[in-house]
Design a protein around this motif. Structure first.
Motif, PDB file in Angstrom:
ATOM      1  N   ASP A 142      12.375  -3.311  -1.250  1.00  0.00           N
ATOM      2  CA  ASP A 142      13.434  -2.745  -0.834  1.00  0.00           C
ATOM      3  C   ASP A 142      13.429  -1.813   0.012  1.00  0.00           C
ATOM      4  O   ASP A 142      13.987  -1.316   1.057  1.00  0.00           O
ATOM      5  N   THR A 143      12.950  -0.596  -0.666  1.00  0.00           N
ATOM      6  CA  THR A 143      12.332   0.377   0.261  1.00  0.00           C
ATOM      7  C   THR A 143      11.293   0.715   1.151  1.00  0.00           C
ATOM      8  O   THR A 143      10.955   1.194   1.943  1.00  0.00           O
ATOM      9  N   GLY A 144       9.974  -0.310   0.864  1.00  0.00           N
ATOM     10  CA  GLY A 144       9.054  -0.234   1.630  1.00  0.00           C
ATOM     11  C   GLY A 144       8.725   0.771   1.172  1.00  0.00           C
ATOM     12  O   GLY A 144       7.995   1.298   2.407  1.00  0.00           O
ATOM     13  N   THR A 145       8.363   1.322  -0.328  1.00  0.00           N
ATOM     14  CA  THR A 145       7.249   2.352  -0.148  1.00  0.00           C
ATOM     15  C   THR A 145       6.070   1.556  -1.630  1.00  0.00           C
ATOM     16  O   THR A 145       6.855   0.517  -2.145  1.00  0.00           O
ATOM     17  N   LEU A 146       5.260   2.235  -1.160  1.00  0.00           N
ATOM     18  CA  LEU A 146       3.654   1.660  -2.244  1.00  0.00           C
ATOM     19  C   LEU A 146       4.184   3.192  -3.517  1.00  0.00           C
ATOM     20  O   LEU A 146       3.682   3.894  -2.848  1.00  0.00           O
ATOM     21  N   ALA A 147       4.034   2.626  -4.220  1.00  0.00           N
ATOM     22  CA  ALA A 147       3.512   3.802  -5.504  1.00  0.00           C
ATOM     23  C   ALA A 147       2.537   3.307  -6.307  1.00  0.00           C
ATOM     24  O   ALA A 147       2.078   2.199  -6.552  1.00  0.00           O
ATOM     25  N   LEU A 156       3.118   5.450  -0.813  1.00  0.00           N
ATOM     26  CA  LEU A 156       3.334   5.573   0.590  1.00  0.00           C
ATOM     27  C   LEU A 156       3.967   4.380   0.988  1.00  0.00           C
ATOM     28  O   LEU A 156       4.440   3.816   0.765  1.00  0.00           O
ATOM     29  N   ALA A 157       4.682   4.774   2.239  1.00  0.00           N
ATOM     30  CA  ALA A 157       5.332   4.152   3.649  1.00  0.00           C
ATOM     31  C   ALA A 157       4.134   2.846   3.622  1.00  0.00           C
ATOM     32  O   ALA A 157       2.757   3.210   3.477  1.00  0.00           O
ATOM     33  N   VAL A 158       4.615   1.367   3.646  1.00  0.00           N
ATOM     34  CA  VAL A 158       4.251   0.399   3.771  1.00  0.00           C
ATOM     35  C   VAL A 158       4.836  -0.301   4.585  1.00  0.00           C
ATOM     36  O   VAL A 158       6.274  -0.314   4.788  1.00  0.00           O
ATOM     37  N   GLU A 159       4.618  -1.574   5.432  1.00  0.00           N
ATOM     38  CA  GLU A 159       5.072  -2.221   5.800  1.00  0.00           C
ATOM     39  C   GLU A 159       4.286  -3.601   5.266  1.00  0.00           C
ATOM     40  O   GLU A 159       3.100  -3.701   5.347  1.00  0.00           O
ATOM     41  N   THR A 160       4.936  -4.729   5.129  1.00  0.00           N
ATOM     42  CA  THR A 160       5.327  -6.342   4.848  1.00  0.00           C
ATOM     43  C   THR A 160       5.115  -6.842   5.504  1.00  0.00           C
ATOM     44  O   THR A 160       5.896  -7.037   6.433  1.00  0.00           O
ATOM     45  N   GLU A 161       4.223  -8.379   5.540  1.00  0.00           N
ATOM     46  CA  GLU A 161       4.767  -9.262   5.903  1.00  0.00           C
ATOM     47  C   GLU A 161       4.227 -10.619   5.518  1.00  0.00           C
ATOM     48  O   GLU A 161       3.412  -9.989   4.237  1.00  0.00           O
ATOM     49  N   PHE A 183       2.175 -15.987   1.552  1.00  0.00           N
ATOM     50  CA  PHE A 183       1.479 -14.708   0.784  1.00  0.00           C
ATOM     51  C   PHE A 183       2.697 -13.139   1.273  1.00  0.00           C
ATOM     52  O   PHE A 183       1.711 -12.752   2.217  1.00  0.00           O
ATOM     53  N   LEU A 184       2.460 -12.249   0.352  1.00  0.00           N
ATOM     54  CA  LEU A 184       3.034 -11.292   0.788  1.00  0.00           C
ATOM     55  C   LEU A 184       2.196 -10.470   1.135  1.00  0.00           C
ATOM     56  O   LEU A 184       1.193  -9.520  -0.681  1.00  0.00           O
ATOM     57  N   VAL A 185       1.698  -9.749   1.708  1.00  0.00           N
ATOM     58  CA  VAL A 185       0.988  -8.447   2.659  1.00  0.00           C
ATOM     59  C   VAL A 185       1.309  -6.827   2.626  1.00  0.00           C
ATOM     60  O   VAL A 185       2.378  -6.983   3.657  1.00  0.00           O
ATOM     61  N   ALA A 186       1.021  -6.247   1.920  1.00  0.00           N
ATOM     62  CA  ALA A 186       1.390  -5.160   2.528  1.00  0.00           C
ATOM     63  C   ALA A 186       0.527  -3.624   3.022  1.00  0.00           C
ATOM     64  O   ALA A 186      -0.860  -4.192   2.768  1.00  0.00           O
ATOM     65  N   MET A 187       0.725  -3.266   4.711  1.00  0.00           N
ATOM     66  CA  MET A 187      -0.043  -3.060   5.526  1.00  0.00           C
ATOM     67  C   MET A 187       0.159  -1.113   5.239  1.00  0.00           C
ATOM     68  O   MET A 187       1.155  -0.593   5.729  1.00  0.00           O
ATOM     69  N   VAL A 188      -0.557  -0.605   4.900  1.00  0.00           N
ATOM     70  CA  VAL A 188      -0.570   1.069   4.683  1.00  0.00           C
ATOM     71  C   VAL A 188      -1.058   1.215   5.326  1.00  0.00           C
ATOM     72  O   VAL A 188      -2.722   1.209   5.512  1.00  0.00           O
ATOM     73  N   GLU A 189      -0.943   2.919   5.535  1.00  0.00           N
ATOM     74  CA  GLU A 189      -2.182   4.330   5.697  1.00  0.00           C
ATOM     75  C   GLU A 189      -2.024   5.390   4.926  1.00  0.00           C
ATOM     76  O   GLU A 189      -1.424   5.896   4.652  1.00  0.00           O
ATOM     77  N   ASN A 190      -3.541   5.406   5.165  1.00  0.00           N
ATOM     78  CA  ASN A 190      -3.452   6.649   3.641  1.00  0.00           C
ATOM     79  C   ASN A 190      -3.181   8.424   4.420  1.00  0.00           C
ATOM     80  O   ASN A 190      -4.738   8.320   4.818  1.00  0.00           O
ATOM     81  N   ASP A 191      -1.852   8.432   3.822  1.00  0.00           N
ATOM     82  CA  ASP A 191      -2.117   9.493   4.684  1.00  0.00           C
ATOM     83  C   ASP A 191      -1.218  10.607   3.446  1.00  0.00           C
ATOM     84  O   ASP A 191      -0.901  11.659   3.795  1.00  0.00           O
ATOM     85  N   THR A 192      -2.587  10.768   2.305  1.00  0.00           N
ATOM     86  CA  THR A 192      -2.110  11.521   1.454  1.00  0.00           C
ATOM     87  C   THR A 192      -2.923  13.080   1.468  1.00  0.00           C
ATOM     88  O   THR A 192      -2.847  13.650   0.292  1.00  0.00           O
ATOM     89  N   GLY A 193      -4.641  12.775   2.609  1.00  0.00           N
ATOM     90  CA  GLY A 193      -5.048  14.269   2.573  1.00  0.00           C
ATOM     91  C   GLY A 193      -6.319  13.992   1.789  1.00  0.00           C
ATOM     92  O   GLY A 193      -6.834  14.843   2.034  1.00  0.00           O
TER      93      GLY A 193
END
Length: 564
Positions: A253-258, A387-392, A404-414
């Motif tokens: 719903d929020t497009g976030t990955l914990a 992390l914010a994610v985009e899903t497809e 299948f649900l696939v999440a695409m993330v960028e590691n911006d955690t530092g």
């Protein structure tokens, strides 16, 4: 502060000199920097050193695991090299800490209670035996006969005699009942005391107290003035390791990955970790620091008739050529969902973790003191990254039954996300277990979060369908027709990305005519030739189909190697 460094192998060869006094101390583990394999650990102990030359004895339960020992102490004290001494005798309890001393006292009290209960039970048993002896005597009187007691000759005394026997029998029966009850109570008390003793013994042994024969590092110390201070013994041990693990929960719903991070600390051997300050490091002190050396390798010709190695070398060359010709496995970069072995239970807190960077290495200081149980490992909660994610909705209809649900993330955690076992959740529901690869700072990654059952995939080889044109094959041609797609059985429209590996030719003699309807949205994805993608909107209750036809033409006598 002064340091002295020697390997135990060198130390063991040095003779022990005479000393004015042996000073025995315990130095518990207080700090550790743990690597993926091994750890730098520090033991700290308080010591009072009189003026003069003495021998400091530091108890070492993990003597054989200590490599490169270093002793550190206050200014003004000169330390010699640590020398291992095995089987040094000490008095029982001489090195107990407060917890061990209390547990030892409790064990002694429990042992005394067992002895007292055993004595009471023995006395109760003796009382029963005494009553049994009296009862046996009465029984002998009542039996009469040769071994019995004769009745009184005066008949007037017979009633008194019988009354006396009856009264004694009744008295002994009452005393026996009372004695048996007393003995039963004492037996229960003994059982309780023995259980308390067993519990006290387990508690005491769990604290791993020193015995009366211990291993120590012996260190010459010299000081001009008496001093009271702490000394630290630092060394490297291979008996510790750590590994990360994760729980990933995708909120669609929020497009976030914990990403909940955990660390498993494993320890081995005799050392016990109680209230230790721990730093987890990605450095590898055992990694090679020296590049490989090369030597000249001349090429030579070998006459097969003179050297039987030629045939073997030929077989090796053929095998290498065959291996090179094998297709490489697909590298789609998706974190696969399997069912591995990831232990996550019983962790509820997430402390604040500080990451420090030294070159390419990262160190994490755990904010709480760490204790490791007798099992040798402990699971520690680290923290949670978001992390914010985009899903497809990704579909591979040639091999899968659903998208299948696939999440695409960028590691911006530092900081990098280290490789480790993981559990994958989608909106709180467990999708499976697998592993995370290393995701460097700023890098992108894809993670799969399970099947989408409402997006059903279809694949049909129309070349083999009854009533269709069929598979056309001649000595130098072949034609195939393939249909694949997705059906949306859900209540809402969905956008689906369909992937398919289409044929292509790399040989000049093989001609190929490929027709795709509709045309793909993207071709040669990630520079993988022939892998095309379609981004298709599929309405609720609808099905979208992609048609593929391919015609091959090749020289006579050749065999076409391709499967749709």
């Amino acid at each position: 502060m002064k340091r002295i460094l020697l390997t135990t192998a060198i130390c063991a060869s040095l003779p022990l000199a005479a000393h004015a006094e042996d000073i025995l101390i315990r130095a518990d583990l207080s700090a550790a920097t743990v690597f993926a394999a091994g750890a730098d650990v520090t033991r700290v102990g308080a010591v009072a050193i009189p003026a003069g030359r003495h021998r400091l004895l530091i108890a070492m339960p993990d003597m054989d695991a200590a490599e490169l020992p270093q002793i550190t102490g206050p200014e003004g004290v000169r330390f010699g090299p640590p020398q291992p001494v095995y089987g040094h005798p000490i008095e029982e309890g001489a090195l107990d800490n407060a917890a061990q001393s209390a547990a030892r006292s409790a064990l002694e009290v429990a042992e005394d209670a067992v002895a007292e209960a055993q004595d009471a039970l023995t006395e109760a048993t003796a009382a029963i035996r005494s009553i049994e002896t009296q009862q046996a005597y009465i029984a002998a009187i009542l039996r009469g006969g040769e071994n019995g007691v004769a009745m009184p000759e005066d008949l007037t005394q017979v009633p008194l005699f019988l009354a006396t026997l009856g009264a004694e029998t009744e008295r002994l029966a009452a005393e026996m009942l009372t004695a048996q009850i007393v003995r039963r109570d004492f037996a229960e008390a003994l059982s309780d005391a023995q259980q308390d003793f067993a519990d006290a013994a387990r508690t005491f042994q769990a604290l791993t107290p020193f015995g009366t024969q211990i291993n120590v590092f012996a260190i010459d110390v010299t000081t001009a003035d008496p001093i009271e201070a702490d000394v630290a013994l630092e060394y490297f041990t291979r008996n510790a390791a750590w590994r990360p693990s994760y729980e990933l929960d995708l909120d669609t719903d929020t497009g976030t990955l914990a990403i909940d991070r955990f660390v498993t600390l494993q320890t081995y051997g005799a050392a016990r970790w109680n209230d230790v300050e721990v730093v987890f490091s990605t450095s590898d002190p055992q990694r090679s620091r020296v590049p490989s050396e090369l030597s000249s390798i001349p090429a030579r010709l070998i006459d097969p008739a003179q050297d039987e190695r030629a045939e073997a070398l030929g077989r090796v060359a053929e095998g290498a050529a065959f291996a090179d010709a094998l297709p490489a496995p697909a590298a789609n970069g998706i974190v696969q969902l399997g069912f591995g072995n990831v232990a996550m239970g019983g962790v509820v807190r997430s402390p604040v973790i500080t990451a420090e960077f030294t070159g390419l290495s990262v160190s994490y200081l755990y904010p709480e003191l760490v204790s490791v149980a007798a099992s040798g490992d402990v699971l520690l909660a680290f923290d949670t990254l978001e992390l914010a994610v985009e899903t497809e909705n990704r579909a591979v209809p040639r091999w899968d039954e659903t998208a299948f649900l696939v999440a695409m993330v960028e590691n911006d955690t530092g900081e990098p996300i280290l490789p480790g076992g993981a559990r994958f959740y989608r909106d709180g529901a467990l999708m499976g277990e697998g592993s995370l690869p290393l995701i460097a700072m700023g890098a992108e990654a894809e993670m799969a979060f399970g099947a989408l059952d409402h997006l059903q995939l279809t694949w049909t080889d129309r070349s083999l369908a009854e009533g269709d044109r069929g598979l056309f094959v001649s000595s130098n041609t072949q034609s195939r027709g393939i249909a694949f797609g997705v059906e949306n059985t859900g209540a809402e429209a969905e956008t689906v990305r369909i992937l398919y590996a289409t044929p292509f030719a790399e040989q000049e003699d093989l001609e190929l005519d490929l027709t795709l309807s509709p045309r793909p949205s993207e071709e040669d994805i990630d520079d993988q030739r022939g892998i095309h993608g379609w981004d298709i909107e599929v309405a609720s209750g609808e099905e979208e189909i992609i048609e593929m036809t391919v015609d091959f033409e090749f020289p006579d006598g050749q065999i076409l190697d391709w499967q749709p």
